[in-house]
Design a protein around this motif. Structure first.
Motif, PDB file in Angstrom:
ATOM      1  N   VAL A 165      26.378  -2.026  -3.979  1.00  0.00           N
ATOM      2  CA  VAL A 165      26.117  -2.752  -2.728  1.00  0.00           C
ATOM      3  C   VAL A 165      24.842  -3.581  -2.890  1.00  0.00           C
ATOM      4  O   VAL A 165      23.915  -3.191  -3.611  1.00  0.00           O
ATOM      5  N   PRO A 166      24.803  -4.749  -2.253  1.00  0.00           N
ATOM      6  CA  PRO A 166      23.606  -5.588  -2.370  1.00  0.00           C
ATOM      7  C   PRO A 166      22.458  -5.050  -1.515  1.00  0.00           C
ATOM      8  O   PRO A 166      22.666  -4.515  -0.428  1.00  0.00           O
ATOM      9  N   LYS A 167      21.237  -5.179  -2.037  1.00  0.00           N
ATOM     10  CA  LYS A 167      20.052  -4.769  -1.299  1.00  0.00           C
ATOM     11  C   LYS A 167      18.987  -5.854  -1.437  1.00  0.00           C
ATOM     12  O   LYS A 167      18.719  -6.346  -2.540  1.00  0.00           O
ATOM     13  N   LYS A 168      18.367  -6.210  -0.293  1.00  0.00           N
ATOM     14  CA  LYS A 168      17.307  -7.219  -0.319  1.00  0.00           C
ATOM     15  C   LYS A 168      15.995  -6.567  -0.741  1.00  0.00           C
ATOM     16  O   LYS A 168      15.611  -5.522  -0.221  1.00  0.00           O
ATOM     17  N   VAL A 169      15.315  -7.165  -1.695  1.00  0.00           N
ATOM     18  CA  VAL A 169      14.032  -6.651  -2.162  1.00  0.00           C
ATOM     19  C   VAL A 169      13.026  -7.793  -2.212  1.00  0.00           C
ATOM     20  O   VAL A 169      13.384  -8.970  -2.255  1.00  0.00           O
ATOM     21  N   GLY A 170      11.752  -7.425  -2.194  1.00  0.00           N
ATOM     22  CA  GLY A 170      10.695  -8.425  -2.290  1.00  0.00           C
ATOM     23  C   GLY A 170      10.194  -8.539  -3.724  1.00  0.00           C
ATOM     24  O   GLY A 170       9.925  -7.529  -4.375  1.00  0.00           O
ATOM     25  N   LEU A 171      10.104  -9.743  -4.209  1.00  0.00           N
ATOM     26  CA  LEU A 171       9.585 -10.000  -5.557  1.00  0.00           C
ATOM     27  C   LEU A 171       8.267 -10.748  -5.415  1.00  0.00           C
ATOM     28  O   LEU A 171       8.224 -11.972  -5.426  1.00  0.00           O
ATOM     29  N   GLY A 172       7.179  -9.991  -5.251  1.00  0.00           N
ATOM     30  CA  GLY A 172       5.892 -10.645  -5.027  1.00  0.00           C
ATOM     31  C   GLY A 172       5.804 -11.142  -3.599  1.00  0.00           C
ATOM     32  O   GLY A 172       6.469 -10.631  -2.695  1.00  0.00           O
ATOM     33  N   GLY A 178      -2.998 -13.461  -6.868  1.00  0.00           N
ATOM     34  CA  GLY A 178      -4.287 -12.782  -6.829  1.00  0.00           C
ATOM     35  C   GLY A 178      -4.847 -12.559  -5.443  1.00  0.00           C
ATOM     36  O   GLY A 178      -5.915 -11.965  -5.290  1.00  0.00           O
ATOM     37  N   LEU A 179      -4.112 -12.996  -4.427  1.00  0.00           N
ATOM     38  CA  LEU A 179      -4.599 -12.882  -3.059  1.00  0.00           C
ATOM     39  C   LEU A 179      -4.902 -11.441  -2.670  1.00  0.00           C
ATOM     40  O   LEU A 179      -5.882 -11.160  -1.986  1.00  0.00           O
ATOM     41  N   GLU A 180      -4.065 -10.503  -3.133  1.00  0.00           N
ATOM     42  CA  GLU A 180      -4.193  -9.116  -2.688  1.00  0.00           C
ATOM     43  C   GLU A 180      -5.529  -8.492  -3.059  1.00  0.00           C
ATOM     44  O   GLU A 180      -5.991  -7.571  -2.397  1.00  0.00           O
ATOM     45  N   PHE A 181      -6.166  -9.005  -4.113  1.00  0.00           N
ATOM     46  CA  PHE A 181      -7.413  -8.402  -4.568  1.00  0.00           C
ATOM     47  C   PHE A 181      -8.605  -8.762  -3.682  1.00  0.00           C
ATOM     48  O   PHE A 181      -9.688  -8.197  -3.832  1.00  0.00           O
ATOM     49  N   GLU A 182      -8.420  -9.700  -2.760  1.00  0.00           N
ATOM     50  CA  GLU A 182      -9.505 -10.089  -1.865  1.00  0.00           C
ATOM     51  C   GLU A 182      -9.595  -9.178  -0.645  1.00  0.00           C
ATOM     52  O   GLU A 182     -10.572  -9.247   0.104  1.00  0.00           O
ATOM     53  N   TYR A 183      -8.593  -8.352  -0.429  1.00  0.00           N
ATOM     54  CA  TYR A 183      -8.519  -7.536   0.781  1.00  0.00           C
ATOM     55  C   TYR A 183      -8.999  -6.108   0.530  1.00  0.00           C
ATOM     56  O   TYR A 183      -8.976  -5.614  -0.590  1.00  0.00           O
ATOM     57  N   THR A 184      -9.432  -5.455   1.601  1.00  0.00           N
ATOM     58  CA  THR A 184      -9.863  -4.064   1.503  1.00  0.00           C
ATOM     59  C   THR A 184      -8.701  -3.169   1.107  1.00  0.00           C
ATOM     60  O   THR A 184      -8.827  -2.296   0.236  1.00  0.00           O
ATOM     61  N   VAL A 185      -7.566  -3.390   1.764  1.00  0.00           N
ATOM     62  CA  VAL A 185      -6.351  -2.630   1.478  1.00  0.00           C
ATOM     63  C   VAL A 185      -5.165  -3.590   1.499  1.00  0.00           C
ATOM     64  O   VAL A 185      -5.067  -4.441   2.377  1.00  0.00           O
ATOM     65  N   THR A 193      13.387   0.844   4.552  1.00  0.00           N
ATOM     66  CA  THR A 193      12.816   2.065   5.135  1.00  0.00           C
ATOM     67  C   THR A 193      11.565   1.813   5.961  1.00  0.00           C
ATOM     68  O   THR A 193      11.144   2.682   6.719  1.00  0.00           O
ATOM     69  N   HIS A 194      10.932   0.617   5.816  1.00  0.00           N
ATOM     70  CA  HIS A 194       9.675   0.264   6.490  1.00  0.00           C
ATOM     71  C   HIS A 194       8.509   1.137   6.038  1.00  0.00           C
ATOM     72  O   HIS A 194       7.472   1.197   6.697  1.00  0.00           O
ATOM     73  N   VAL A 195       8.683   1.825   4.925  1.00  0.00           N
ATOM     74  CA  VAL A 195       7.622   2.653   4.355  1.00  0.00           C
ATOM     75  C   VAL A 195       6.628   1.764   3.616  1.00  0.00           C
ATOM     76  O   VAL A 195       7.006   0.826   2.912  1.00  0.00           O
ATOM     77  N   ALA A 196       5.340   2.067   3.766  1.00  0.00           N
ATOM     78  CA  ALA A 196       4.283   1.274   3.138  1.00  0.00           C
ATOM     79  C   ALA A 196       3.804   1.953   1.859  1.00  0.00           C
ATOM     80  O   ALA A 196       3.543   3.156   1.839  1.00  0.00           O
ATOM     81  N   GLU A 197       3.694   1.153   0.813  1.00  0.00           N
ATOM     82  CA  GLU A 197       3.128   1.621  -0.458  1.00  0.00           C
ATOM     83  C   GLU A 197       1.878   0.796  -0.740  1.00  0.00           C
ATOM     84  O   GLU A 197       1.925  -0.433  -0.750  1.00  0.00           O
ATOM     85  N   VAL A 198       0.751   1.458  -0.949  1.00  0.00           N
ATOM     86  CA  VAL A 198      -0.493   0.741  -1.173  1.00  0.00           C
ATOM     87  C   VAL A 198      -0.538   0.224  -2.609  1.00  0.00           C
ATOM     88  O   VAL A 198      -0.147   0.915  -3.547  1.00  0.00           O
ATOM     89  N   THR A 199      -0.947  -1.025  -2.782  1.00  0.00           N
ATOM     90  CA  THR A 199      -1.084  -1.610  -4.118  1.00  0.00           C
ATOM     91  C   THR A 199      -2.535  -1.865  -4.475  1.00  0.00           C
ATOM     92  O   THR A 199      -2.860  -2.061  -5.641  1.00  0.00           O
ATOM     93  N   LYS A 200      -3.412  -1.866  -3.468  1.00  0.00           N
ATOM     94  CA  LYS A 200      -4.853  -1.962  -3.698  1.00  0.00           C
ATOM     95  C   LYS A 200      -5.535  -1.260  -2.543  1.00  0.00           C
ATOM     96  O   LYS A 200      -5.252  -1.544  -1.384  1.00  0.00           O
ATOM     97  N   ASP A 201      -6.423  -0.312  -2.842  1.00  0.00           N
ATOM     98  CA  ASP A 201      -6.998   0.510  -1.778  1.00  0.00           C
ATOM     99  C   ASP A 201      -8.446   0.869  -2.091  1.00  0.00           C
ATOM    100  O   ASP A 201      -8.707   1.797  -2.846  1.00  0.00           O
ATOM    101  N   ASN A 202      -9.376   0.139  -1.486  1.00  0.00           N
ATOM    102  CA  ASN A 202     -10.791   0.464  -1.653  1.00  0.00           C
ATOM    103  C   ASN A 202     -11.198   1.697  -0.861  1.00  0.00           C
ATOM    104  O   ASN A 202     -12.258   2.271  -1.089  1.00  0.00           O
ATOM    105  N   THR A 203     -10.354   2.103   0.097  1.00  0.00           N
ATOM    106  CA  THR A 203     -10.709   3.224   0.973  1.00  0.00           C
ATOM    107  C   THR A 203     -10.310   4.574   0.387  1.00  0.00           C
ATOM    108  O   THR A 203     -10.834   5.609   0.803  1.00  0.00           O
ATOM    109  N   HIS A 204      -9.340   4.601  -0.524  1.00  0.00           N
ATOM    110  CA  HIS A 204      -8.768   5.832  -1.100  1.00  0.00           C
ATOM    111  C   HIS A 204      -8.055   6.677  -0.051  1.00  0.00           C
ATOM    112  O   HIS A 204      -7.762   7.854  -0.299  1.00  0.00           O
ATOM    113  N   LEU A 205      -7.760   6.094   1.100  1.00  0.00           N
ATOM    114  CA  LEU A 205      -7.079   6.839   2.157  1.00  0.00           C
ATOM    115  C   LEU A 205      -5.567   6.921   1.943  1.00  0.00           C
ATOM    116  O   LEU A 205      -4.903   7.802   2.495  1.00  0.00           O
TER     117      LEU A 205
END
Length: 311
Positions: A165-172, A178-185, A193-205
């Motif tokens: 079955v086809p599934k929509k995914v995000g590719l970048g 490099g935008l993501e590295f400017e943010y705190t998280v 699923t609407h589940v969040a996966e952290v890719t950069k986290d200065n807070t370690h939360l």
């Protein structure tokens, strides 16, 4: 000869910069509102949403308390900057930008329409405008939650019955690399699923966490951001003179943002984050160490009066 001196590093309070990336339908807007609501609850602040998604953030206006500004085409970097400035001017300490993808698409289209074949020369005219927008987000005195669209694609996956079955995914994502590295998280949000996966986290939360984002997460982020000392700035002669004049000003006639500015100037004169007694007074009167996180005018006036009599 220049004389340099190291000193003990201390964690200082900061403004959160959060990026939510995901394919269309992943729940970026809803997640942003949940985080913003938690930050607002913890800070006593209010939420402003800058919407470029044709009013879709209003779908949730019956669930969350926020004000919005509908941004129309063309999605110029300067228009975003003006909207951020307006939100800060109006006293919002949490700003959602939904989304920043439209700004990047504007830049891409602008370059494509320019005559000539030298892309380096063309980007030389556009990049400073785009960089000014990115810098505005990072430097703005507000907690900012930005959403960015993922680059959607479809892949075939096998379901529980063994059928492909086809599934929509995000590719970048659709913004500059490099935008993501400017943010705190930075979070990637799954479309199904609407589940969040952290890719950069200065807070370690959020390390090793795979859950939907909630209001409680917003509260935890705010607590982390305000767990340090108040940022200490160099006290200039102008700041000292401005502080001396505050006793002649009718505090009741001032706006909240002006009171916040005056308190910070006075605090810098009194030693900034190194003055623990003063910081305890901040917490006692306004509930936080950072005056920018307090929107209660009466409390700010009381604090300013207390500082005026401090020797």
């Amino acid at each position: 000869m220049i004389f340099l001196k190291f000193k003990k590093a201390k964690k200082e309070q900061l403004w959160l910069k959060i990026l939510l990336a995901g394919a269309s339908g992943s729940g970026k807007s809803y997640s942003a509102l949940r985080l913003a609501t938690g930050i607002a609850k913890a800070s006593g602040g209010k939420v402003a949403a800058i919407d470029t998604e044709a009013g879709r953030i209003r779908y949730y206006a019956d669930e969350f308390d926020f004000d919005d500004l509908q941004l129309d085409e063309p999605y110029e970097p300067e228009k975003y900057i003006e909207a951020i400035n307006e939100a800060i001017k109006e006293g919002y300490n949490i700003i959602i930008i939904d989304s920043i993808t439209h700004e990047w698409n504007y830049c891409l289209q602008l370059v494509d329409k320019m005559p000539g074949t030298n892309s380096y020369t063309k980007w030389g005219k556009v990049t400073p405008r785009h960089d000014a927008f990115r810098e505005k987000i990072i430097q703005a005195p507000a907690h900012i939650i930005a959403t960015v669209r993922g680059k959607d694609a479809y892949v075939l996956e096998q379901d529980s019955k063994g059928k492909q079955v086809p599934k929509k995914v995000g590719l970048g994502y659709t913004q500059r690399d490099g935008l993501e590295f400017e943010y705190t998280v930075t979070f990637n949000i799954d479309q199904s699923t609407h589940v969040a996966e952290v890719t950069k986290d200065n807070t370690h939360l959020f390390e090793n966490r795979y859950e939907k984002l909630t209001e409680e997460d917003g509260e935890k982020l705010y607590e982390w951001a305000n767990s340090g000392d108040m940022p200490q700035k160099k006290v200039t002669k102008e700041v000292q003179e401005e502080s001396k004049e505050t006793s002649n000003i009718d505090l009741d006639s001032l706006e909240v943002k002006d009171l916040q500015k005056m308190i910070i100037s006075k605090a810098q004169e009194l030693g900034g984050s190194s003055n623990k007694e003063m910081l305890n007074k901040f917490v006692e009167i306004i509930g936080v160490k950072n005056p920018n996180s307090c929107e209660d005018k009466d409390k700010l006036i009381k604090l300013m009066k207390e500082l005026e009599v401090t020797e």
